[in-house]
Write a protein that holds these residues in place. Structure first.
Motif, PDB file in Angstrom:
ATOM      1  N   ILE A 127       1.440  11.358   4.580  1.00  0.00           N
ATOM      2  CA  ILE A 127       1.910  11.296   5.961  1.00  0.00           C
ATOM      3  C   ILE A 127       3.153  12.144   4.962  1.00  0.00           C
ATOM      4  O   ILE A 127       4.076  12.889   4.500  1.00  0.00           O
ATOM      5  N   SER A 128       3.400  13.775   6.424  1.00  0.00           N
ATOM      6  CA  SER A 128       4.568  14.454   6.159  1.00  0.00           C
ATOM      7  C   SER A 128       5.661  14.790   7.264  1.00  0.00           C
ATOM      8  O   SER A 128       4.843  14.422   8.261  1.00  0.00           O
ATOM      9  N   TYR A 129       6.717  14.475   6.848  1.00  0.00           N
ATOM     10  CA  TYR A 129       7.791  14.232   7.889  1.00  0.00           C
ATOM     11  C   TYR A 129       8.390  15.506   7.945  1.00  0.00           C
ATOM     12  O   TYR A 129       9.666  15.163   7.069  1.00  0.00           O
ATOM     13  N   VAL A 130       8.461  16.059   8.516  1.00  0.00           N
ATOM     14  CA  VAL A 130      10.255  17.120   8.733  1.00  0.00           C
ATOM     15  C   VAL A 130      11.124  17.915   9.255  1.00  0.00           C
ATOM     16  O   VAL A 130      11.294  16.747  10.155  1.00  0.00           O
ATOM     17  N   LEU A 131      11.931  17.317   8.147  1.00  0.00           N
ATOM     18  CA  LEU A 131      13.239  16.439   8.765  1.00  0.00           C
ATOM     19  C   LEU A 131      14.111  18.972   8.967  1.00  0.00           C
ATOM     20  O   LEU A 131      15.341  18.566   9.838  1.00  0.00           O
ATOM     21  N   GLN A 132      14.072  19.388   8.937  1.00  0.00           N
ATOM     22  CA  GLN A 132      14.140  20.901   9.004  1.00  0.00           C
ATOM     23  C   GLN A 132      13.314  22.043   7.855  1.00  0.00           C
ATOM     24  O   GLN A 132      12.936  21.962   6.947  1.00  0.00           O
ATOM     25  N   GLY A 133      13.704  22.837   8.861  1.00  0.00           N
ATOM     26  CA  GLY A 133      12.714  24.087   8.492  1.00  0.00           C
ATOM     27  C   GLY A 133      11.164  23.657   9.091  1.00  0.00           C
ATOM     28  O   GLY A 133      10.427  23.093  10.042  1.00  0.00           O
ATOM     29  N   SER A 134      10.067  24.099   8.193  1.00  0.00           N
ATOM     30  CA  SER A 134       8.652  23.743   8.516  1.00  0.00           C
ATOM     31  C   SER A 134       7.648  24.497   7.738  1.00  0.00           C
ATOM     32  O   SER A 134       8.445  25.210   6.261  1.00  0.00           O
TER      33      SER A 134
ATOM     34  N   ALA B  76       0.643  -1.282  -0.053  1.00  0.00           N
ATOM     35  CA  ALA B  76      -0.270  -0.050  -0.295  1.00  0.00           C
ATOM     36  C   ALA B  76       0.793   1.469   0.153  1.00  0.00           C
ATOM     37  O   ALA B  76      -0.040   2.417  -0.209  1.00  0.00           O
ATOM     38  N   LEU B  77       2.404   1.135  -0.169  1.00  0.00           N
ATOM     39  CA  LEU B  77       3.639   2.457   0.347  1.00  0.00           C
ATOM     40  C   LEU B  77       3.044   2.594  -1.449  1.00  0.00           C
ATOM     41  O   LEU B  77       4.048   2.037  -2.230  1.00  0.00           O
ATOM     42  N   ARG B  78       2.892   4.158  -1.299  1.00  0.00           N
ATOM     43  CA  ARG B  78       2.970   4.275  -3.424  1.00  0.00           C
ATOM     44  C   ARG B  78       3.905   5.612  -3.107  1.00  0.00           C
ATOM     45  O   ARG B  78       4.333   5.935  -4.365  1.00  0.00           O
ATOM     46  N   VAL B  79       4.367   6.017  -2.034  1.00  0.00           N
ATOM     47  CA  VAL B  79       5.274   7.251  -2.631  1.00  0.00           C
ATOM     48  C   VAL B  79       5.740   7.087  -1.263  1.00  0.00           C
ATOM     49  O   VAL B  79       5.659   7.374  -0.177  1.00  0.00           O
ATOM     50  N   ILE B  80       7.970   7.958  -1.328  1.00  0.00           N
ATOM     51  CA  ILE B  80       8.543   8.529  -0.421  1.00  0.00           C
ATOM     52  C   ILE B  80       9.334   9.807  -1.449  1.00  0.00           C
ATOM     53  O   ILE B  80       9.849   9.572  -2.478  1.00  0.00           O
ATOM     54  N   ASN B  81       8.685  10.417  -1.180  1.00  0.00           N
ATOM     55  CA  ASN B  81       9.726  11.828  -2.319  1.00  0.00           C
ATOM     56  C   ASN B  81      10.147  12.534  -0.809  1.00  0.00           C
ATOM     57  O   ASN B  81       9.872  12.479   0.274  1.00  0.00           O
ATOM     58  N   ASP B  82      11.803  12.567  -1.024  1.00  0.00           N
ATOM     59  CA  ASP B  82      12.271  13.937  -0.335  1.00  0.00           C
ATOM     60  C   ASP B  82      12.465  14.687  -0.945  1.00  0.00           C
ATOM     61  O   ASP B  82      13.590  15.225  -1.946  1.00  0.00           O
TER      62      ASP B  82
ATOM     63  N   LEU C 235      10.065  14.964   4.104  1.00  0.00           N
ATOM     64  CA  LEU C 235       9.237  13.989   3.579  1.00  0.00           C
ATOM     65  C   LEU C 235       7.734  13.432   3.812  1.00  0.00           C
ATOM     66  O   LEU C 235       7.024  13.651   4.266  1.00  0.00           O
ATOM     67  N   GLN C 236       7.640  13.148   2.077  1.00  0.00           N
ATOM     68  CA  GLN C 236       5.940  13.316   1.539  1.00  0.00           C
ATOM     69  C   GLN C 236       5.955  11.858   1.413  1.00  0.00           C
ATOM     70  O   GLN C 236       7.017  10.988   0.493  1.00  0.00           O
ATOM     71  N   ILE C 237       5.287  10.890   2.142  1.00  0.00           N
ATOM     72  CA  ILE C 237       4.976   9.644   1.642  1.00  0.00           C
ATOM     73  C   ILE C 237       3.298   9.715   1.200  1.00  0.00           C
ATOM     74  O   ILE C 237       2.364  10.441   2.256  1.00  0.00           O
TER      75      ILE C 237
END
Length: 231
Positions: free
Chosen positions: A65-72, A39-45, A115-117
């Motif tokens: 799902i979005s996971y912020v690694l730097q900034g906002s 079911a995992l379709r996208v992982i964009n960095d 990361l955009q998931i």
């Protein structure tokens, strides 16, 4: 069985304001061998330039799902949510029957990296939903997403889980699931050993037919991975 996808093998996109690496086929990048995993379709960095971002656009029947690694991220959507998502936080937007949203780098001077998931849901339609939470940076395993929102996790419309694993130097961890589950591992930063293979930042691994995964960190810095349990 573990099939490794090296960071350098990912698809690339660059638009001046956006520099992105695609684990799976997305946008102008197409590879029939990498259309997703279960079911995992996208992982964009994604790295977004200051004050730039994604203009208002629509989604339907997708768990994003979005996971912020730097900034906002400055988030705004048609359901009335106006939020700022700082580094370290996770966001889960259930698009449901349809939602419009925009995402911008909230800084005028610093890059945004996140990361955009995308995970395909197992129920369709319904009202859109928005969730956001900082789960911290505790060592070991932290559960981020579950189907029922257990223990304060974000609730997803799929029989899937997302965990964050952080190991310090010389630390080991055994992850246990079931043989029926498919597992995807994405290295956020640092280096981790898995089944005798060293995975570095941006690398991923498809895992099938394994109920136990032994992670090791034999390097001189902390390492972070995302672990997806999928149907």
């Amino acid at each position: 069985m573990i099939s490794v996808r090296k960071s350098s093998e990912r698809g690339k996109a660059s638009f001046g304001w956006l520099d992105s690496r695609h684990t799976f086929s997305f946008g102008h990048y197409y590879d029939p061998k990498h259309m997703g995993f279960s079911a995992l379709r996208v992982i964009n960095d994604d790295v977004v330039k200051p004050a730039a971002g994604f203009d208002t656009h629509g989604h339907k029947d997708m768990e994003i799902i979005s996971y912020v690694l730097q900034g906002s991220i400055q988030h705004k959507d048609s359901a009335g949510n106006v939020q700022t998502l700082p580094a370290g936080e996770f966001q889960l937007m259930s698009a449901g029957k349809g939602i419009l949203h925009s995402e911008y780098n909230a800084s005028a001077t610093e890059d945004l990296r996140f990361l955009q998931i995308w995970i395909e849901p197992n129920t369709f339609g319904g009202e859109p939903d928005y969730q956001q939470k900082d789960f911290g940076q505790q060592l070991g395993l932290t559960t981020i997403v579950t189907p029922d929102g257990q223990d304060g996790s974000l609730k997803i419309k799929q029989d899937a889980k997302l965990h964050q694993l952080i190991l310090q130097p010389d630390q080991n961890f055994q992850f246990q699931s079931t043989l029926a589950r498919k597992i995807y591992v994405h290295i956020v930063n640092g280096k981790l050993g898995l089944a005798g293979i060293t995975l570095s930042q941006g690398d991923g691994g498809k895992v099938t037919g394994e109920s136990k995964l032994d992670f090791t960190n034999h390097h001189n810095a902390n390492a972070t991975a995302l672990i997806f349990e999928l149907p």
